[in-house]
Design a protein around this motif. Structure first.
Motif, PDB file in Angstrom:
ATOM      1  N   GLU A 101     -16.889 -28.664 -50.721  1.00 46.68           N
ATOM      2  CA  GLU A 101     -17.457 -30.009 -50.747  1.00 46.68           C
ATOM      3  C   GLU A 101     -17.566 -30.542 -52.167  1.00 46.68           C
ATOM      4  N   ARG A 160     -14.120 -31.344 -53.620  1.00 44.30           N
ATOM      5  CA  ARG A 160     -13.622 -32.628 -53.086  1.00 44.30           C
ATOM      6  C   ARG A 160     -14.277 -33.807 -53.808  1.00 44.30           C
ATOM      7  N   ALA A 215     -21.248 -36.303 -44.190  1.00 44.85           N
ATOM      8  CA  ALA A 215     -21.017 -35.068 -44.957  1.00 44.85           C
ATOM      9  C   ALA A 215     -20.160 -34.109 -44.145  1.00 44.85           C
ATOM     10  N   ASN A 220     -16.378 -33.707 -45.195  1.00 48.04           N
ATOM     11  CA  ASN A 220     -16.445 -32.485 -45.981  1.00 48.04           C
ATOM     12  C   ASN A 220     -16.817 -32.765 -47.441  1.00 48.04           C
ATOM     13  N   VAL A 221     -17.902 -33.520 -47.620  1.00 48.30           N
ATOM     14  CA  VAL A 221     -18.415 -33.852 -48.949  1.00 48.30           C
ATOM     15  C   VAL A 221     -19.863 -33.383 -49.040  1.00 48.30           C
ATOM     16  N   PRO A 222     -20.391 -33.258 -50.255  1.00 47.79           N
ATOM     17  CA  PRO A 222     -21.798 -32.858 -50.391  1.00 47.79           C
ATOM     18  C   PRO A 222     -22.740 -33.861 -49.725  1.00 47.79           C
TER      19      PRO A 222
END
Length: 181
Positions: A70, A73, A136, A140-142
């Protein structure tokens, strides 16, 4: 839900760029695919200083593979802004100009990692407080980044609704209070 949402010029620019290069779905939004289609080399290097280097012909982004997927990315989409939107060398730049470019890259990161044209076709959670977790997971990110994007989306939707009410009220006021000649 998103009918009243107004995209920024940057969101429109990114949407056009992605569509032009066939980046149309969540599965297209991988680091390898985006970098390949936009002709940006990715160099994974342990303990690398995450940065982009570029000139008129070539671009490369250095990423640290020891970070979470994450976080990698998020950094990738931040650094991607520099070769796509900026000119010159930040290392030799003026501090205030470099700070401006970093703020722009942070904004770019939100739009590039979670493009509106992909979000608008999703079935969003019923409750606003769930949007950040949903984004999120999907992109697939923080979580901190997804929460920021969710807040931004919700604020723009609310603002568009307020603007519409004001417009309607203004229209009623003008109809009922026309000056007499």
């Amino acid at each position: 839900m998103f009918e009243s949402y107004h995209k920024t010029d940057l969101e429109t620019w990114l949407e056009n760029l992605y569509k032009k290069h066939g980046i149309l779905t969540l599965s297209d939004l991988t680091i390898n695919n985006v970098s390949r289609k936009l002709k940006v080399d990715i160099i994974f290097m342990e303990n690398a200083k995450e940065l982009a280097i570029w000139d008129e012909e070539d671009a490369a982004i250095f990423l640290n593979p020891n970070k979470s997927n994450e976080e990698v990315r998020a950094i990738f989409f931040h650094e991607l802004c520099h070769p796509l939107r900026h000119y010159g060398d930040q290392l030799e730049g003026i501090d205030t100009f470099t700070a401006l470019q970093e703020r722009q890259a942070n904004q770019f990161m939100l739009y590039a990692s979670m493009p509106f044209f992909m979000i608008k076709d999703m079935v969003m959670p019923q409750f606003d407080y769930q949007w950040g977790s949903f984004l999120a997971h999907e992109f697939n990110v923080p979580l901190y980044l997804a929460n920021k994007r969710a807040d931004q989306l919700l604020q723009r939707i609310k603002q568009a609704s307020i603007d519409q009410i004001i417009k309607e009220q203004y229209s009623l006021y003008n109809i009922n209070n026309k000056p007499k000649h």
